[in-house]
Structures are given as C-alpha cells and as structure tokens.
Design a protein around this motif. Structure first.
Motif, PDB file in Angstrom:
ATOM      1  N   GLU A  82     -22.396 -36.956 -12.425  1.00  0.00           N
ATOM      2  CA  GLU A  82     -23.035 -37.742 -11.361  1.00  0.00           C
ATOM      3  C   GLU A  82     -23.205 -39.207 -11.773  1.00  0.00           C
ATOM      4  O   GLU A  82     -23.117 -40.097 -10.938  1.00  0.00           O
ATOM      5  CB  GLU A  82     -24.383 -37.132 -10.966  1.00  0.00           C
ATOM      6  CG  GLU A  82     -24.245 -35.795 -10.262  1.00  0.00           C
ATOM      7  CD  GLU A  82     -23.364 -35.848  -9.025  1.00  0.00           C
ATOM      8  OE1 GLU A  82     -23.457 -36.814  -8.254  1.00  0.00           O
ATOM      9  OE2 GLU A  82     -22.563 -34.911  -8.843  1.00  0.00           O
ATOM     10  N   ALA A 141     -19.160 -26.952  -7.640  1.00  0.00           N
ATOM     11  CA  ALA A 141     -20.081 -28.082  -7.482  1.00  0.00           C
ATOM     12  C   ALA A 141     -19.345 -29.415  -7.593  1.00  0.00           C
ATOM     13  O   ALA A 141     -19.582 -30.341  -6.810  1.00  0.00           O
ATOM     14  CB  ALA A 141     -21.195 -28.006  -8.523  1.00  0.00           C
ATOM     15  N   SER A 190     -16.951 -29.961  -4.566  1.00  0.00           N
ATOM     16  CA  SER A 190     -17.626 -30.221  -3.289  1.00  0.00           C
ATOM     17  C   SER A 190     -17.979 -31.697  -3.128  1.00  0.00           C
ATOM     18  O   SER A 190     -17.978 -32.208  -2.019  1.00  0.00           O
ATOM     19  CB  SER A 190     -18.890 -29.364  -3.155  1.00  0.00           C
ATOM     20  OG  SER A 190     -19.882 -29.804  -4.060  1.00  0.00           O
ATOM     21  N   GLY A 191     -18.250 -32.382  -4.221  1.00  0.00           N
ATOM     22  CA  GLY A 191     -18.618 -33.792  -4.129  1.00  0.00           C
ATOM     23  C   GLY A 191     -17.545 -34.760  -4.572  1.00  0.00           C
ATOM     24  O   GLY A 191     -17.559 -35.935  -4.214  1.00  0.00           O
ATOM     25  N   HIS A 192     -16.590 -34.281  -5.365  1.00  0.00           N
ATOM     26  CA  HIS A 192     -15.558 -35.155  -5.941  1.00  0.00           C
ATOM     27  C   HIS A 192     -14.217 -34.430  -5.903  1.00  0.00           C
ATOM     28  O   HIS A 192     -13.719 -33.968  -6.932  1.00  0.00           O
ATOM     29  CB  HIS A 192     -15.906 -35.521  -7.387  1.00  0.00           C
ATOM     30  CG  HIS A 192     -17.232 -36.180  -7.526  1.00  0.00           C
ATOM     31  ND1 HIS A 192     -17.416 -37.518  -7.283  1.00  0.00           N
ATOM     32  CD2 HIS A 192     -18.446 -35.694  -7.857  1.00  0.00           C
ATOM     33  CE1 HIS A 192     -18.684 -37.826  -7.472  1.00  0.00           C
ATOM     34  NE2 HIS A 192     -19.327 -36.732  -7.818  1.00  0.00           N
ATOM     35  N   ASN A 193     -13.645 -34.351  -4.736  1.00  0.00           N
ATOM     36  CA  ASN A 193     -12.402 -33.612  -4.557  1.00  0.00           C
ATOM     37  C   ASN A 193     -11.240 -34.215  -5.345  1.00  0.00           C
ATOM     38  O   ASN A 193     -10.270 -33.535  -5.644  1.00  0.00           O
ATOM     39  CB  ASN A 193     -12.051 -33.519  -3.072  1.00  0.00           C
ATOM     40  CG  ASN A 193     -11.083 -32.415  -2.790  1.00  0.00           C
ATOM     41  OD1 ASN A 193     -11.056 -31.404  -3.480  1.00  0.00           O
ATOM     42  ND2 ASN A 193     -10.268 -32.601  -1.788  1.00  0.00           N
TER      43      ASN A 193
END
Length: 182
Positions: A45, A69, A72-75
């Motif tokens: 993050e 995880a 989902s935020g950093h494809n």
C-alpha cells in the motif's frame, strides 16, 4: 534501481526469503521482504510493486488471499506463487485466481526463478507501455477530430464573412434538386 525492478517477496520462512532474495538480487532486482501477508499488504500500500512472489502456505493470510487482495486493488501487479508438490491443488487455485506462475519448492535451478521474474516484470512493463500508448492515441484522435471539424468548416464557410461559401451553396442546391426529382 528503477521502480520497474522492484520485487516484494513474502514467505513465513526467513531462510527461504533470504535465499530467494539473494538469487533475485544477483539478477539485478531491488528486493523487499515480508514475513506475512499482512506485512506484505502494508508494504504494498505504501509503494506498489510490479511483482509479488508469495508462498501459498502461510499462517494468517494465505498466499491466495494475498493474491486476491493485491489483484483487487492493483491489477497491473503480477503475482508468482511458490508452493511444494504436496499442495498442488492450491497452486492450481492460485493460477485460476490470476497468478502469473507457480514455482515449486525446492528450486532446482536459480536461473528459472530469474527468468520467470524477468518475464513477469516485462509483462507489467508492456502493459504500462500499452496503456500509455492508448492514452496518447486517444489524445491524437481528439486532436484529429478537432482538426477535421475545423477543415469541414473551412471547406463550407467563407473565411472573411463566416457565411456559407459558393461550394456549400452548389452542393446544397444539387441535393435539393435531387430530392425534388425523387
């Protein structure tokens, strides 16, 4: 080292983390290590990594949970999972969840690790480059649409008065005559 050469290694076994880190550092990568999925997420993050290498079997957050995880935020991040032969079903599950590759422990050839990491990071680099090119093409298309609209106006309007020109009037008259004939 460039931002593109950064790899986050996640494994609960310190000896394995250190060995994998040494192999990849010798290949020219900037390595960050984490002992758990939770620690990896906090690192991630702060500074997203193009490549994450994680063990599937870890206490707390498993490698598959970490994979989900991160994806989902950093494809754009690629994830390589490591596993032993005993947990082959989990490796298949990780591949279905979007893992780039699965490396089976113990590693027999360090060069395979470097090649796999290089290919994954190259894929990320190419994806970023493609996105950049797509954005540039969108900007160029907007500029071309604007230029075409200006050219169309220049072709149909008088430059001095802004009124329709002779060509436009002839085309309009011809279209109206054809319409009346029908």
């Amino acid at each position: 080292m460039g931002k593109a050469n950064r790899i986050l290694i996640v494994d609960d076994e310190a000896r394995f983390r250190s060995a994998l880190s040494k192999i990849l550092e010798d290949c020219g990568y900037d390595i960050t290590m984490a002992a758990s999925g939770e620690e990896a997420l906090s690192h991630f993050e702060k500074h997203p990594y193009p490549l994450l290498i994680t063990d599937i079997q870890m206490p707390g957050m498993s490698g598959i949970q970490l994979l989900n995880a991160v994806k989902s935020g950093h494809n754009e991040c690629e994830v390589i999972v490591t596993n032993s032969y005993a947990y082959l079903e989990e490796a298949i599950e990780a591949m279905r969840a979007g893992a780039y590759d699965c490396l089976i422990k113990p590693f027999k050839d360090p060069e395979v690790i470097c090649n796999t990491a290089h290919q994954a990071i190259e894929k990320v680099r190419l994806q970023v480059q493609n996105q950049s090119l797509i954005e540039a093409l969108k900007q160029h298309n907007k500029a071309l649409e604007s230029a075409n609209a200006r050219l169309k106006k220049m072709a149909t309007h008088d430059g001095l008065t802004g009124l329709y020109n002779h060509r436009y009037l002839q085309d309009s008259l011809s279209a109206e005559i054809n319409r009346v004939k029908r």
